[in-house]
Design a protein around this motif. Sequence first.
Motif, mmCIF file in Angstrom:
data_model
loop_
_atom_site.group_PDB
_atom_site.id
_atom_site.type_symbol
_atom_site.label_atom_id
_atom_site.label_comp_id
_atom_site.label_asym_id
_atom_site.label_seq_id
_atom_site.Cartn_x
_atom_site.Cartn_y
_atom_site.Cartn_z
ATOM 1 N N ASP A 1 4.511 21.629 -16.517
ATOM 2 C CA ASP A 1 5.787 20.899 -16.583
ATOM 3 C C ASP A 1 6.072 20.117 -15.301
ATOM 4 O O ASP A 1 7.198 20.049 -14.833
ATOM 5 N N ILE A 2 5.005 19.562 -14.721
ATOM 6 C CA ILE A 2 5.124 18.716 -13.534
ATOM 7 C C ILE A 2 4.547 17.347 -13.888
ATOM 8 O O ILE A 2 3.325 17.186 -13.974
ATOM 9 N N PRO A 3 5.406 16.354 -14.113
ATOM 10 C CA PRO A 3 4.889 15.032 -14.462
ATOM 11 C C PRO A 3 4.252 14.346 -13.246
ATOM 12 O O PRO A 3 4.669 14.567 -12.114
ATOM 13 N N VAL A 4 3.247 13.542 -13.501
ATOM 14 C CA VAL A 4 2.618 12.746 -12.447
ATOM 15 C C VAL A 4 3.341 11.415 -12.388
ATOM 16 O O VAL A 4 3.433 10.695 -13.388
ATOM 17 N N SER A 5 3.864 11.092 -11.236
ATOM 18 C CA SER A 5 4.589 9.837 -11.042
ATOM 19 C C SER A 5 3.679 8.643 -11.348
ATOM 20 O O SER A 5 2.498 8.662 -11.013
ATOM 21 N N PRO A 6 4.241 7.598 -11.966
ATOM 22 C CA PRO A 6 3.432 6.385 -12.185
ATOM 23 C C PRO A 6 2.879 5.820 -10.871
ATOM 24 O O PRO A 6 1.805 5.233 -10.855
ATOM 25 N N GLU A 7 3.585 6.035 -9.768
ATOM 26 C CA GLU A 7 3.084 5.523 -8.488
ATOM 27 C C GLU A 7 1.831 6.261 -8.031
ATOM 28 O O GLU A 7 1.000 5.689 -7.348
ATOM 29 N N VAL A 8 1.696 7.534 -8.411
ATOM 30 C CA VAL A 8 0.467 8.249 -8.084
ATOM 31 C C VAL A 8 -0.692 7.611 -8.848
ATOM 32 O O VAL A 8 -1.779 7.413 -8.293
ATOM 33 N N GLU A 9 -0.452 7.275 -10.098
ATOM 34 C CA GLU A 9 -1.491 6.601 -10.901
ATOM 35 C C GLU A 9 -1.823 5.234 -10.291
ATOM 36 O O GLU A 9 -2.988 4.843 -10.209
ATOM 37 N N ASN A 10 -0.801 4.499 -9.852
ATOM 38 C CA ASN A 10 -1.047 3.201 -9.221
ATOM 39 C C ASN A 10 -1.816 3.364 -7.913
ATOM 40 O O ASN A 10 -2.701 2.561 -7.599
ATOM 41 N N LEU A 11 -1.468 4.404 -7.169
ATOM 42 C CA LEU A 11 -2.198 4.685 -5.926
ATOM 43 C C LEU A 11 -3.658 4.993 -6.242
ATOM 44 O O LEU A 11 -4.561 4.510 -5.560
ATOM 45 N N ARG A 12 -3.901 5.763 -7.288
ATOM 46 C CA ARG A 12 -5.277 6.075 -7.689
ATOM 47 C C ARG A 12 -6.036 4.794 -8.028
ATOM 48 O O ARG A 12 -7.186 4.617 -7.626
ATOM 49 N N SER B 1 4.318 -3.666 4.500
ATOM 50 C CA SER B 1 4.945 -2.438 5.007
ATOM 51 C C SER B 1 5.830 -1.812 3.941
ATOM 52 O O SER B 1 5.880 -0.585 3.806
ATOM 53 N N GLU B 2 6.526 -2.645 3.169
ATOM 54 C CA GLU B 2 7.415 -2.149 2.126
ATOM 55 C C GLU B 2 6.627 -1.452 1.011
ATOM 56 O O GLU B 2 7.051 -0.411 0.496
ATOM 57 N N GLN B 3 5.503 -2.006 0.629
ATOM 58 C CA GLN B 3 4.671 -1.379 -0.400
ATOM 59 C C GLN B 3 4.105 -0.051 0.101
ATOM 60 O O GLN B 3 4.077 0.929 -0.637
ATOM 61 N N ILE B 4 3.681 -0.024 1.341
ATOM 62 C CA ILE B 4 3.172 1.210 1.935
ATOM 63 C C ILE B 4 4.281 2.260 1.936
ATOM 64 O O ILE B 4 4.041 3.433 1.614
ATOM 65 N N ALA B 5 5.487 1.848 2.276
ATOM 66 C CA ALA B 5 6.610 2.796 2.337
ATOM 67 C C ALA B 5 6.862 3.447 0.989
ATOM 68 O O ALA B 5 7.160 4.640 0.916
ATOM 69 N N VAL B 6 6.717 2.698 -0.108
ATOM 70 C CA VAL B 6 6.905 3.261 -1.438
ATOM 71 C C VAL B 6 5.877 4.360 -1.686
ATOM 72 O O VAL B 6 6.212 5.447 -2.184
ATOM 73 N N PHE B 7 4.639 4.100 -1.343
ATOM 74 C CA PHE B 7 3.597 5.101 -1.546
ATOM 75 C C PHE B 7 3.802 6.334 -0.648
ATOM 76 O O PHE B 7 3.472 7.444 -1.022
ATOM 77 N N LEU B 8 4.362 6.126 0.527
ATOM 78 C CA LEU B 8 4.519 7.221 1.476
ATOM 79 C C LEU B 8 5.804 8.018 1.292
ATOM 80 O O LEU B 8 6.025 8.999 1.995
ATOM 81 N N THR B 9 6.639 7.622 0.354
ATOM 82 C CA THR B 9 7.907 8.319 0.145
ATOM 83 C C THR B 9 7.710 9.426 -0.891
ATOM 84 O O THR B 9 7.536 9.127 -2.066
ATOM 85 N N PRO B 10 7.720 10.667 -0.412
ATOM 86 C CA PRO B 10 7.506 11.769 -1.362
ATOM 87 C C PRO B 10 8.747 12.009 -2.226
ATOM 88 O O PRO B 10 9.805 11.569 -1.946
#
Length: 194
Positions: free
Chosen positions: A127-138, A185-194
């Motif tokens: 019951d832990i969904p994977v964020s779409p951003e994790v998929e985009n990071l992959r 920098s803004e795109q990196i910040a999105v990926f780095l925001t847990p």
Amino acid sequence: MSWLKFNPYAYDLAEAVGLVRRGLEAAERAMRDDEERVAAEMAENDRKIGAGEVGGPTFDSDGDLLNDPNEVYHYDFMAIKSTQMEVRKSMMIALYHAWERVVRKMTKLTTSKDNHGALAAALAAMDIPVSPEVENLRRLVNLVKHNSKEKMLKLWEVRPDLFYRGFEPEVHFPDDWADTIELSSEQIAVFLTP
């Protein structure tokens, strides 16, 4: 992005993300220092040109530039920008692998056949969904690591904003598909925001 629901593994992941963030910040500071140094050297060279202490640009009879005494500085700026993009891409690889290592510990899926899909399915079962951003990071990491047009097109479908301005997949055919990525920098910040 929301990486994991709160649990001990989420703490481990937050620590790993923090390490990546601090490493990137240190690298970015060093590159800003390099840019400032090069800008100061170029300004001093311009001052010397203006004072007649060194020769200025030279042109041919048609008015085309033959020699630019500041050309080396322009190359320095390009090298710093290229280094910055490579560091940012490398840090995104480290970031994804941090997520992957923590999820492998959580799910006990540790073999090479346990790919991203298997990890995501195991998280879903918890019951832990994977964020779409994790998929985009992959997808971003796969393009950078494997450098294929196929990987580029998969990322382009969902995140065309991660590519340099004006890039068109069916028009441009670079020697290195990973070079089409230009992370702000803004795109990196999105990926780095847990």
